[in-house]
Design a protein around this motif. Structure first.
Motif, PDB file in Angstrom:
ATOM      1  N   GLU A  45       0.827  -1.204   0.000  1.00 27.58           N
ATOM      2  CA  GLU A  45       0.000   0.000   0.000  1.00 27.58           C
ATOM      3  C   GLU A  45       0.865   1.258   0.000  1.00 27.58           C
ATOM      4  O   GLU A  45       0.549   2.230  -0.661  1.00 27.58           O
ATOM      5  N   GLU A  46       1.965   1.211   0.752  1.00 27.70           N
ATOM      6  CA  GLU A  46       2.852   2.371   0.783  1.00 27.70           C
ATOM      7  C   GLU A  46       3.486   2.604  -0.579  1.00 27.70           C
ATOM      8  O   GLU A  46       3.650   3.738  -0.996  1.00 27.70           O
ATOM      9  N   GLN A  47       3.842   1.518  -1.271  1.00 26.54           N
ATOM     10  CA  GLN A  47       4.418   1.663  -2.598  1.00 26.54           C
ATOM     11  C   GLN A  47       3.406   2.247  -3.567  1.00 26.54           C
ATOM     12  O   GLN A  47       3.742   3.083  -4.395  1.00 26.54           O
ATOM     13  N   ASP A  48       2.149   1.794  -3.480  1.00 23.70           N
ATOM     14  CA  ASP A  48       1.108   2.345  -4.346  1.00 23.70           C
ATOM     15  C   ASP A  48       0.887   3.820  -4.042  1.00 23.70           C
ATOM     16  O   ASP A  48       0.701   4.627  -4.949  1.00 23.70           O
ATOM     17  N   THR A  49       0.919   4.175  -2.783  1.00 24.63           N
ATOM     18  CA  THR A  49       0.754   5.569  -2.384  1.00 24.63           C
ATOM     19  C   THR A  49       1.911   6.404  -2.906  1.00 24.63           C
ATOM     20  O   THR A  49       1.707   7.517  -3.404  1.00 24.63           O
ATOM     21  N   GLN A  50       3.116   5.864  -2.818  1.00 20.67           N
ATOM     22  CA  GLN A  50       4.293   6.572  -3.312  1.00 20.67           C
ATOM     23  C   GLN A  50       4.208   6.776  -4.821  1.00 20.67           C
ATOM     24  O   GLN A  50       4.508   7.847  -5.326  1.00 20.67           O
ATOM     25  N   ARG A  79       7.037  -3.295  -7.881  1.00 20.28           N
ATOM     26  CA  ARG A  79       7.199  -1.893  -7.529  1.00 20.28           C
ATOM     27  C   ARG A  79       8.297  -1.671  -6.518  1.00 20.28           C
ATOM     28  O   ARG A  79       8.734  -0.562  -6.310  1.00 20.28           O
ATOM     29  N   MET A 112       1.466   6.939  -6.651  1.00 22.47           N
ATOM     30  CA  MET A 112       0.414   7.932  -6.870  1.00 22.47           C
ATOM     31  C   MET A 112       0.946   9.333  -6.557  1.00 22.47           C
ATOM     32  O   MET A 112       0.656  10.288  -7.283  1.00 22.47           O
ATOM     33  N   ASN A 113       1.741   9.452  -5.505  1.00 24.23           N
ATOM     34  CA  ASN A 113       2.324  10.730  -5.120  1.00 24.23           C
ATOM     35  C   ASN A 113       3.198  11.286  -6.249  1.00 24.23           C
ATOM     36  O   ASN A 113       3.112  12.456  -6.594  1.00 24.23           O
ATOM     37  N   TYR A 114       4.032  10.442  -6.839  1.00 23.50           N
ATOM     38  CA  TYR A 114       4.893  10.880  -7.935  1.00 23.50           C
ATOM     39  C   TYR A 114       4.073  11.257  -9.164  1.00 23.50           C
ATOM     40  O   TYR A 114       4.401  12.224  -9.861  1.00 23.50           O
TER      41      TYR A 114
END
Length: 118
Positions: free
Chosen positions: A4-9, A71, A11-13
């Motif tokens: 989830e943190e990787q997906d959030t990261q 990811r 999305m952030n980029y």
């Protein structure tokens, strides 16, 4: 870092890429379409990788690495923690034998709550 943190990261980029793409190329980045339409994503990344803006180049390279495939491929796995010998803690026991009574099993479970530090 979890998935989830990787997906959030990621999305952030992608969100960070919106303004530089609009400024330099006049392109509106649709993040939802980017994540689901591979041809659109390739087109946007190709354009971003030709940018003169170093931030946009950095974002595009990051997204390119993590978009299609693992990811966290270049993130090393954390080393396993060595078991610290502690006289107060018991070593994990093997699975209980079939002959262990219900009372013995209950005593083992309760021992970890009464024997450890709080």
């Amino acid at each position: 870092m979890g998935a989830e943190e990787q997906d959030t990261q990621l999305m952030n980029y992608l969100v960070r890429m919106v303004v530089p793409l609009r400024r330099e190329f006049g392109r509106n980045l649709n993040v939802g379409q980017f994540l689901h339409d591979f041809s659109y994503a390739r087109e946007v990344l190709a354009e971003a990788l030709n940018s003169q803006d170093p931030r946009l180049l950095e974002y595009a390279r990051y997204v390119e690495k993590r978009l299609h495939g693992p990811r966290i491929a270049d993130t090393p796995a954390p080393p396993p923690k060595p078991a610290a010998p502690d006289s107060k803690l018991e070593a994990p026991k093997a699975a209980p034998a079939a002959s262990a009574s219900e009372e013995e099993l209950r005593a083992r479970v309760l021992k970890k709550y009464t024997g450890g530090l709080r």
